[in-house]
Structures are given as C-alpha cells and as structure tokens.
Design a protein around this motif. Sequence first.
Motif, short mmCIF file in Angstrom:
data_model
loop_
_atom_site.label_atom_id
_atom_site.label_comp_id
_atom_site.label_asym_id
_atom_site.label_seq_id
_atom_site.Cartn_x
_atom_site.Cartn_y
_atom_site.Cartn_z
N SER A 139 31.91 -8.25 15.29
CA SER A 139 32.14 -9.11 14.12
C SER A 139 32.10 -8.29 12.83
CB SER A 139 31.09 -10.21 14.08
OG SER A 139 31.13 -11.00 15.25
N VAL A 140 31.14 -7.36 12.73
CA VAL A 140 31.06 -6.51 11.52
C VAL A 140 32.31 -5.66 11.39
CG1 VAL A 140 29.76 -4.64 10.45
CG2 VAL A 140 28.55 -6.52 11.54
N SER A 141 32.79 -5.13 12.51
CA SER A 141 34.00 -4.31 12.46
C SER A 141 35.21 -5.13 12.02
CB SER A 141 34.25 -3.69 13.84
OG SER A 141 35.43 -2.95 13.86
N LEU A 142 35.32 -6.38 12.50
CA LEU A 142 36.42 -7.24 12.07
C LEU A 142 36.34 -7.57 10.59
CD1 LEU A 142 36.59 -9.71 15.11
CD2 LEU A 142 38.28 -7.96 14.50
N LEU A 143 35.14 -7.88 10.10
CA LEU A 143 34.97 -8.19 8.68
C LEU A 143 35.28 -6.98 7.81
CD1 LEU A 143 34.16 -10.28 6.59
CD2 LEU A 143 31.77 -9.62 6.93
N LEU A 144 34.81 -5.80 8.21
CA LEU A 144 35.11 -4.59 7.47
C LEU A 144 36.60 -4.28 7.48
CD1 LEU A 144 34.00 -2.11 5.94
CD2 LEU A 144 33.74 -0.98 8.15
N ASN A 145 37.24 -4.50 8.60
CA ASN A 145 38.68 -4.27 8.70
C ASN A 145 39.44 -5.23 7.79
OD1 ASN A 145 41.14 -3.37 9.52
ND2 ASN A 145 41.07 -4.32 11.55
N ASP A 146 38.95 -6.48 7.68
CA ASP A 146 39.59 -7.46 6.79
C ASP A 146 39.48 -7.02 5.34
OD1 ASP A 146 40.81 -9.69 5.84
OD2 ASP A 146 39.07 -10.99 6.03
N ALA A 147 38.31 -6.56 4.93
CA ALA A 147 38.13 -6.14 3.53
C ALA A 147 38.95 -4.89 3.20
CB ALA A 147 36.64 -5.88 3.27
N ILE A 148 38.97 -3.92 4.10
CA ILE A 148 39.72 -2.68 3.84
C ILE A 148 41.22 -2.96 3.86
CG2 ILE A 148 40.21 -0.38 4.77
CD1 ILE A 148 37.32 -0.25 5.69
N SER A 149 41.68 -3.88 4.71
CA SER A 149 43.10 -4.22 4.71
C SER A 149 43.51 -4.86 3.39
CB SER A 149 43.40 -5.18 5.87
OG SER A 149 42.70 -6.41 5.70
N GLN A 150 42.62 -5.63 2.75
CA GLN A 150 42.93 -6.17 1.41
C GLN A 150 43.07 -5.05 0.39
OE1 GLN A 150 43.70 -9.19 0.65
NE2 GLN A 150 43.22 -10.16 2.62
N LEU A 151 42.23 -4.01 0.52
CA LEU A 151 42.36 -2.87 -0.40
C LEU A 151 43.66 -2.12 -0.17
CD1 LEU A 151 38.72 -1.42 -0.30
CD2 LEU A 151 39.80 -2.66 -2.18
N ALA A 152 44.12 -2.05 1.09
CA ALA A 152 45.32 -1.28 1.39
C ALA A 152 46.59 -2.05 1.07
CB ALA A 152 45.32 -0.87 2.86
N VAL A 153 46.55 -3.38 1.12
CA VAL A 153 47.77 -4.18 0.97
C VAL A 153 47.90 -4.74 -0.44
CG1 VAL A 153 48.96 -6.24 1.79
CG2 VAL A 153 47.83 -4.75 3.42
N SER A 154 46.81 -5.29 -0.96
CA SER A 154 46.88 -6.00 -2.24
C SER A 154 46.87 -5.01 -3.40
CB SER A 154 45.70 -6.97 -2.35
OG SER A 154 45.74 -7.65 -3.59
N CYS A 155 47.47 -5.45 -4.52
CA CYS A 155 47.47 -4.65 -5.76
C CYS A 155 46.74 -5.37 -6.89
CB CYS A 155 48.91 -4.37 -6.19
SG CYS A 155 49.85 -3.38 -5.01
N ASP A 156 46.19 -6.52 -6.60
CA ASP A 156 45.51 -7.30 -7.64
C ASP A 156 44.11 -6.74 -7.85
OD1 ASP A 156 45.62 -9.85 -9.32
OD2 ASP A 156 43.75 -10.10 -8.20
N SER A 157 43.72 -6.63 -9.13
CA SER A 157 42.42 -6.05 -9.45
C SER A 157 41.28 -6.95 -9.01
CB SER A 157 42.32 -5.81 -10.98
OG SER A 157 43.33 -4.93 -11.41
N ALA A 158 41.48 -8.28 -9.10
CA ALA A 158 40.41 -9.19 -8.70
C ALA A 158 40.16 -9.08 -7.20
CB ALA A 158 40.79 -10.62 -9.09
N VAL A 159 41.24 -9.03 -6.41
CA VAL A 159 41.08 -8.90 -4.96
C VAL A 159 40.41 -7.59 -4.61
CG1 VAL A 159 42.31 -8.80 -2.76
CG2 VAL A 159 43.05 -10.40 -4.52
N GLY A 160 40.83 -6.49 -5.27
CA GLY A 160 40.23 -5.19 -5.00
C GLY A 160 38.76 -5.15 -5.38
N GLY A 161 38.42 -5.73 -6.55
CA GLY A 161 37.03 -5.72 -6.98
C GLY A 161 36.14 -6.48 -6.02
N VAL A 162 36.58 -7.68 -5.60
CA VAL A 162 35.77 -8.47 -4.66
C VAL A 162 35.65 -7.76 -3.32
CG1 VAL A 162 35.59 -10.68 -3.46
CG2 VAL A 162 36.38 -10.61 -5.83
N SER A 163 36.72 -7.09 -2.86
CA SER A 163 36.67 -6.37 -1.59
C SER A 163 35.71 -5.21 -1.65
CB SER A 163 38.07 -5.87 -1.22
OG SER A 163 38.98 -6.95 -1.09
#
Length: 606
Positions: free
Chosen positions: A201-225
């Motif tokens: 579960s921790v690996s899935l959650l970490l993968n979700d957060a890092i994928s937001q950093l790799a895909v998204s360009c929004d500063s709010a999404v990156g900051g929360v991630s």
Amino acid sequence: MEPVDVEGLVAELKRQLEDEDLKPEQRLRVVNSGLNDVLKMAAVQPDGSTLTRLKSLLYHSGVLNHCVRCLNPRMQRANWSAMATLAQLISSCCVGAEPGQHSEAFHRLFLPSVVDGLLRLAAELTRRAECESAFRTVMESVGWMIRGHTHLTAHVLSSVDYEQIQMTDNVSVSLFCVQMWLHTCTCTSTRDFLTELGDDSVSLLLNDAISQLAVSCDSAVGGVSVKLILLMANQLGLRLQRLLLSFRGLDSLLNKDWRGRGFDKEVDQLIRVIQSSEDLACTERVRAACVIQAAWRSYQTRRRVRNLNRAVSKLQRKYRALRTQRRRQQEAQRLDEEIQYQVCLRRQQARRKFHLKQRRLLQLLPPDQVQSYLQECERRAAVVIQSHWRGFRERRRYENRRCTPGPTRAQQEAAMTLQRAVRLFLQRRRAAKGPPISHFWIGQKGLTDIRRAELQKQVQDYISMHPSRAVSHQECERLHEEVQLLLLSELQKGDERRREETRRDALMAHINTQLDKITDAPPLSVVTAAEADSFLSLSGPVATRARDAHNAMLQAHRLPWWRTLGNADEADLLGPAHVEGLEAELGGLYVGGATEGVTFDLHSER
C-alpha cells in the motif's frame, strides 16, 4: 428524550426499498430521505451505542446492499447530487458499524464493493464539468471510508476506476485526489495511518504521488505531492527510504521542474531525503557486503575445520580398514597353506595306500599274468595322457581362433535380425503387390448370387485385360471345358460311391434287424401266430428304409444351393432303375418318392 425504535425504522425502510413498483429516481429519493432521517434520529440520542446498533442493523437487514445498488450510474440519469448525497450517507453507515460474526464478509467483500461503487460514480462524474461539487462529495466519502478502514487503501489505489480518475486532464481532480490523501495522513483520528499500511500500500501511494510530479505541471499539485512525500518520509523513516531507491532520477526531476514554484524549501528537504536514502543504500550495501564476507569466511572456516575432522576420521577409517584387510588376508593365506598341506599329506597317504594295494595285488597274481597286467596299466596311463594333451591342444586352438579377428556373436545376431526383418519386409511387399488370395470353394460365408456375378465379371475383365501369351483364348476355353467335365465326372463318381454306401448300409441294417429278431425269438413251443407273422413280414425294414429316405430328402432340401452343384444325378436316386434295385433287394418291396406313397408286395414275398 424518548428512545427510538431502531428495529422498526430499519424494517420500514427495508419494506419501502423492496417495493418493486418504485422507479430508480423514486427509490433514490426514498433511500436518501430514509437514511438521513434514521441517522439524525439515532445521532441525537444520548446513548452513543444507538447509532452503532443502527449501522449494524442496516448492514444485517440488507438495506446497505440496496443502497449500493442504487449507486449505479446507468440506472440514475442527471441526478448526480442525490447520488453524491447517497454516497456520503453510505460511507457514514459503513464507518462505525459492528458486523459481529459476519466481520470477515463485511471487511473482505462488502466494503470493497462499496468502494468500487463510489469510485465508479466518481469516475463517471469526472467526465462532467458541471458535477465538480458532487465529485468532491464522493471523493470525501472515499476518504472517510479509507480513514475508517485502513485496509481499503491498497484496494483504492489499485482500482481501475481510480486509475481512470488519475488519467483525466482536469487539474482540480488531480489536486483534490492528492489533497484527500494528504488530509487522510494528517487527520487527527488517523495519525498512525501510514504506519498501519503494508509495504504494498505504501509503495502504491508513493507511486501515485511521484506520478503526479512526473505528469502534472500545476504548482498546487506539485506542492501537495511534495508535502505528501515528506509527510510519508517523516512518519515511515527507513521504510520509505528503501522504497525511494527504486525511483532513480527523482532528485534531478525535482531540481529541473519544481524549483522556483514557491515551495523550494520542501523540494530541498525532499532532495536531502532522497540523497540520504542513497547514502543509506550505500551504507547498507557496505554493511551487506561485510555481512556476506563475514558469512563466507565463517563458512569457509567451518568447512575447513569440518573437512579437517573428516579427513582425520577418514584417514583413521582407512587405516583400520587396511589393517583389518591385511589381517584377513593373512588368515586366509594361513588357511590356504594349511589346506594345501592337508591335501598334499592326504594325497601322499592315498598314493602310498594305492602302491601297497598294487603290490599286494601283484603278489596275488600268477607269475605269467604280471607282465600283461603291467602292460594294461601302461596303456591306460598312455590313454589318459593323450586325452589330456588333446584337450589342451583343442582348447588352445579354440582360444587362438577366438583371438583372431572375425564376426563376433553380437554381430552375427545383429546380421540374423536384419536378415529376418528384410525377409519379412519383402514378403509383406510381395503380398501387398499381389492380388488377394480367396478361398477355393465357392460357397464362402456371405457370398450371394450378385456377388458371385460381380466376381465372375472381374475375372472376365482381368482375363480380357491380361491375355496369356502362351495359350490363346480358344485354348483356354477348351481347357476350361475339359476341367469342368473332369470335375463333373469326379462328382458323379462320388455320387455313385455314396449310393453304394447307402445301399450297403441299408443291407447291413436289414441283416442286423433280422439277426436281432432271430436272437430274441422265443422257443417254438411258445410261439404264437402273431409272432410267426412278424418274422415273415418286412414292415420293420421297410419303415426303417422309408424313414432314412425321408431324413435324407429333408437334409438335401436344407443344404445351400452351392452344395447341390454337380448333384443333378441325385434326383435319379428315386427313379425307376433305383426302385427296381430296391425291389429286388427287399423282395418285391416298392419305395415311393416325394409324391408317391409306400406300397408293399407282401403276398409275392410270401
């Protein structure tokens, strides 16, 4: 305040939901209003256990199952706010319920089905821009479910509907999902949320957060991630650092894409965490190498000591075995020597006894026979010597013949096997090429007139297609006619032979009957007139003959047609010539055929 009848409220709500005349929209309104009313009534009660008991009754009665079925987006159209309200009510009922003995089914089957329904509804709402508030309500319900039941985290992160939600281009959806996980991890009631999660579960959650950093360009999404990853690093420590090792290049991604966005402090902290994890990995590698080397050296030392002890034991064992073998060999040699000495001694004694016996015999012999006896002994000795020499010579010759190069027994057997196989193969091939051999008789089983005509036609076709070079067609026909005449004459001879045998059997039966009568005849003193007439009458032989003829005729009618070929003269058995012979044989007796009766000429006989 009066207590609320929880069982009655739940029963009434179940009765309303089981009404089959309700439309999906009406059922949705009934569910929302009913659940909202019963939850409000149970919440205002001073006894806190009333709400828990109400939630348990809703699960056991099946009301929650009806509610989950109402969440199907295909059944409800354009009523998204009501469905979001229902999702919020269902999540409130699932958190805090006590299923009792059905706890396993509740946690492993029912709760995952509820989460799947909520995520399916949320994925449908992401496709509609006007339903953002409803989407937030549904995702808050999902977060409430996750905070109440931690084991649903892995199920949510690995769900197909959640992946569809993450793949949307709407920045607000991605931001709200990351904020939901951050709020879940920082909530006061779930401070140990991350520590209770498993590594998957921790690996899935970490993968979700890092994928937001790799895909998204929004500063709010990156900051929360970034904040979510830092929170996980603070709470999990070494567990997260080991998991970060699988995400190579994350520090360079943070340096290039997420600096100057207003949260450089958090980015630097995350980079230090990643670098510390790499240093920890190096340290762990060094420590692991040291552990491996120490284990290998200890293993080598133990094996060397064990091999040393084993070598000493083996040396001692071999020395004792060699000493025992030498002792046994000495004992065996001593026994052999003793046996040889006994054999020689007994052989000497036997030879001495034999010589003494010979001397006594010679003393007993007459003087003129001594010389002949000695010559006979010499002859016998010469025969024995010659037989031994010939045997030795033949054995040596046989050994020399075996040593000379030639076909061995195995080669001979192999040659015989090959020859046998080749002969069998050639025989089968010749049999396959040649025509099938049929039986020489005509009446084989299953042969009918049609089949016989077909075979005759095949024979004629074959003869016409393959004419004989040595004999002409007219000569073949002439030979065939001669053969048929010879066969007919042979069959006629057989018929005559059978007639003679039948006549002879009839005469023998007549004679035997007369002999039996004469043998059993009473004395003349007691003979009556009837008995005298029986001796003079031929009715007994005539009846016997008639019965035999009748049986023969029946057997002839029962024979197949092919057995009657060539027996055309058998019809003459009952002709005039044969009848006259029978009359002469039986003294004026007439035997009729199939259409005539049997008459007797007893007066002429008398």
